[in-house]
Design an enzyme around this catalytic site. Structure first.
Site, PDB file in Angstrom:
ATOM      1  CD  GLU A 133      -3.095  -0.795   2.292  1.00 26.05           C
ATOM      2  OE1 GLU A 133      -3.579   0.146   2.529  1.00 26.05           O
ATOM      3  OE2 GLU A 133      -3.431  -1.855   2.938  1.00 26.05           O
ATOM      4  CG  HIS A 248      -8.528   6.163   1.173  1.00 27.73           C
ATOM      5  ND1 HIS A 248      -8.468   5.918  -0.141  1.00 27.73           N
ATOM      6  CD2 HIS A 248      -8.041   5.257   1.832  1.00 27.73           C
ATOM      7  CE1 HIS A 248      -8.088   4.574  -0.242  1.00 27.73           C
ATOM      8  NE2 HIS A 248      -7.616   4.118   0.834  1.00 27.73           N
ATOM      9  NE  ARG A 294      -4.283   5.748   2.890  1.00 27.35           N
ATOM     10  CZ  ARG A 294      -4.699   4.872   3.663  1.00 27.35           C
ATOM     11  NH1 ARG A 294      -5.527   5.525   4.640  1.00 27.35           N
ATOM     12  NH2 ARG A 294      -4.712   3.690   3.425  1.00 27.35           N
ATOM     13  CG  HIS A 355      -9.745   6.650   5.259  1.00 25.28           C
ATOM     14  ND1 HIS A 355     -10.984   5.574   5.035  1.00 25.28           N
ATOM     15  CD2 HIS A 355      -8.743   5.906   5.454  1.00 25.28           C
ATOM     16  CE1 HIS A 355     -10.339   4.554   5.081  1.00 25.28           C
ATOM     17  NE2 HIS A 355      -9.086   4.382   5.469  1.00 25.28           N
ATOM     18  NE  ARG A 390      -4.761   5.873   9.442  1.00 24.27           N
ATOM     19  CZ  ARG A 390      -5.020   4.768   8.545  1.00 24.27           C
ATOM     20  NH1 ARG A 390      -4.402   3.633   8.442  1.00 24.27           N
ATOM     21  NH2 ARG A 390      -6.127   4.878   7.638  1.00 24.27           N
TER      22      ARG A 390
HETATM   23  C1  SIN Z   1      -7.381   0.970   2.435  1.00 19.98           C
HETATM   24  O1  SIN Z   1      -7.671  -0.209   2.292  1.00 19.98           O
HETATM   25  O2  SIN Z   1      -6.864   1.625   1.510  1.00 19.98           O
HETATM   26  C2  SIN Z   1      -7.439   1.450   3.723  1.00 19.98           C
HETATM   27  C3  SIN Z   1      -6.347   0.985   4.679  1.00 19.98           C
HETATM   28  C4  SIN Z   1      -6.193   1.997   5.659  1.00 19.98           C
HETATM   29  O3  SIN Z   1      -7.081   2.890   5.881  1.00 19.98           O
HETATM   30  O4  SIN Z   1      -5.069   1.891   6.323  1.00 19.98           O
END
Ligand code: SIN
Length: 562
Positions: A133, A248, A294, A355, A390
């Site tokens: 991620e 997000h 993010r 988010h 975060r």
């Molecule tokens: C996601 O699945 O993109 C969210 C994960 C997160 O908020 O850490």
């Protein structure tokens, strides 16, 4: 006389004296049934008299919606040190290094704990399956049910907490915290089954989640109204880092509220952000492109959308193929199909949405707050781990790591014997000159707030917008404080927390992580500080700065209590 330039925060939502009320007592009262609260309850199973209250149904909060997963350096060649480096880089200079070290070093134990509670995490060839991620230098994110990680975590922990004798009270709203004259938290004022009662506890553990409902575009469930943080603030607890709200990048843009999430892991496994002409959105923006932290991706999207007069962009996941999409991302595929999008064939319309609430009740890594008897853990808390932004999938992890430490810290506590003071619901509820509050509908206030916060405290902010927002809050907060019943209390809590976000964002005249100001685009060394916010006895909000790494309450790590 009201100070008409400030938001006034009453000590309590209702003027009541708990002395004459029906009262019950437990050792530990946990507020919230997400990963953090359930971890505390599961870790205490069979060891204390624990009650867990939640205002909705059990497991109805944002944990159950968590897709991506749980970050932990358990893969071959990975290390806590590398996880620490990525967390600090995402945190943009505001993460507390000592707290992050606890998080990453206890991550493997937390995964082991979860596994022992019966959670079935996805595996590949006999090892935990790991995905990538944004902000992570390597695949490090464990998941369950493909993209249904939170649901599985909830299921497993709830089963253990229940089997361990935890008393579960859904549909019970914590209106306020009960304190003695010295400010020690003795319990809560609870609204359940249509009446008020006092619940006394040796430790009150807030695990009540964030305040995503401040924004019109959010991935957070309807119940994310910040009730725990607002009650803590009213009772005198210190909040921190409230200006940092994480947006997000990829919420499904199809008119639904809340907005379904399209997990960052979809990009981690190859999907590409595109504009309507098919051009990649983050090319040249960051070396990690679509997998930058993010805040960087969300901002790049907003800039592209503003330039082109668009309200959304696209996520092109067609390259993953139908079979892989259905196997790895069943939740995302279902949400897309409900919206008439076939992600194996169509680009998915996406735009950023609120988010995660990075700020919250200031705690150390054992959940201790500035008030004796009060603990906080999970999204309601601010340990300093997340800094200004975060790192993806560090939140379920934090809920488990700190949740276990909270359980250790509260083991053995018994209800205190002190006398709770009467709650004064009106001392800060000052109505501006002109008499009684007008009968503005609470739903209208909620709608106004969500639109105004999105417009002026969203992904990109500026001083003028924040000043206008603040003036609107000052005007409307007296009416917002007058609602009764759970809906009305939620509106009051939203307004209180909107004020904390707004004053902290207006005060921070720089850009850092998730707080980006078009009128102050650089990060300044002088602003490598946390901002705390607390209520003074007159009901005004007071901001203070605390340097990163400062000793004392807050990010400081408490040893020896696990
Ligand atoms: C996601 O699945 O993109 C969210 C994960 C997160 O908020 O850490």
């Amino acid at each position: 006389m009201a100070d008409e330039s400030r938001v006034c925060v009453p000590r309590a939502l209702l003027p009541v004296d708990p002395a004459g009320m029906p009262t019950e007592a437990v050792d530990v009262l946990v507020v919230g049934s997400g990963v953090a609260g359930l971890t505390v309850a599961a870790a205490l199973a069979g060891r204390s008299r624990v009650a867990l209250v939640t205002k909705g149904r059990l497991g109805g909060g944002s944990t159950a919606w968590a897709q991506g997963g749980i970050a932990a350096a358990v893969g071959l060649g990975d290390s806590p040190e590398a996880h620490l480096d990525d967390t600090l880089a995402a945190g943009a200079g505001l993460s507390e290094p000592a707290a992050v070290r606890v998080l990453v070093e206890e991550a493997a134990d937390a995964i082991d704990f979860l596994y022992r509670q019966g959670a079935r995490l996805d595996e590949e060839e006999g090892r935990f399956a790991l995905t990538l991620e944004g902000g992570h230098g390597r695949p490090r994110v464990l998941h369950a049910g493909g993209d249904a990680t939170g649901a599985e975590v909830s299921r497993a922990l709830l089963a253990v907490a229940t089997a361990g004798g935890c008393r579960l009270l859904p549909h019970a709203f914590v209106v306020d915290l009960l304190t003695d004259v010295e400010g020690t938290v003795l319990g809560v004022l609870l609204w359940a089954e249509g009446s008020l009662r006092a619940v006394r506890a040796g430790a009150v553990v807030l695990a009540s989640g964030g305040v995503g409902q401040l924004f019109a575009a959010t991935t957070a469930p309807p119940g994310s109204t910040g009730d725990g943080a607002a009650a803590a603030l009213r009772a005198g607890a210190v909040l921190a880092d409230m200006e940092f709200v994480q947006f997000h990048p990829t919420a499904l843009h199809r008119g639904r509220d809340p907005r379904p999430l399209v997990s960052e892991a979809v990009r981690g496994e190859g999907a590409v952000l595109r504009d309507p002409a098919g051009q990649p959105v983050t090319a040249g923006v960051h070396p990690r492109g679509d997998l930058a932290p993010r805040d960087v991706v969300a901002r790049a999207m907003v800039e592209r959308m503003d330039r082109a007069g668009l309200d959304h962009l696209y996520l092109d996941a067609t390259g993953l193929g139908r079979r892989r999409l259905e196997r790895r991302f069943p939740t995302v595929v279902d949400a897309c199909r409900d919206a008439g999008v076939d992600p194996a064939r169509d680009w998915i319309p996406v735009s950023p949405a609120a988010h995660y609430t990075i700020g919250g009740v200031r705690t150390d890594m054992a959940g201790r707050t500035s008030l004796p008897g009060l603990f906080a853990v999970g999204e309601v808390a601010s340990t300093g781990v997340h800094g200004a932004n975060r790192l993806a999938s560090n939140s379920l992890l934090e809920g488990m790591v700190v949740g276990r430490r909270v359980a250790a810290a509260v083991t053995g506590t018994r209800p205190a014997t002190g006398r709770p003071t009467a709650l004064t619901g009106s001392e800060g509820q000052l109505v501006p000159d002109g008499g009684a509050p007008s009968l503005v509908r609470q739903s209208d206030l909620r709608g106004w707030l969500r639109r105004a916060m999105t417009a002026s405290a969203g992904v990109v902010r500026d001083g003028d917008g924040l000043a206008g927002l603040h003036a609107g809050l000052v005007r409307r907060t007296p009416q917002a404080s007058c609602g009764v019943g759970p809906d009305g209390w939620e509106v009051a809590n939203l307004f209180v927390l909107a004020a904390t976000v707004t004053v902290a964002a207006a005060s921070r005249r720089e850009s850092r992580g998730a707080h980006w100001r078009r009128d102050a685009p650089g990060s300044l060394d002088a602003w490598r500080v946390h901002q705390t916010v607390a209520r003074n006895p007159e009901g005004s909000l007071v901001l203070q700065t605390v340097p990163v790494g400062a000793a004392g309450l807050g990010p400081g790590v408490t040893g020896g209590d696990r």
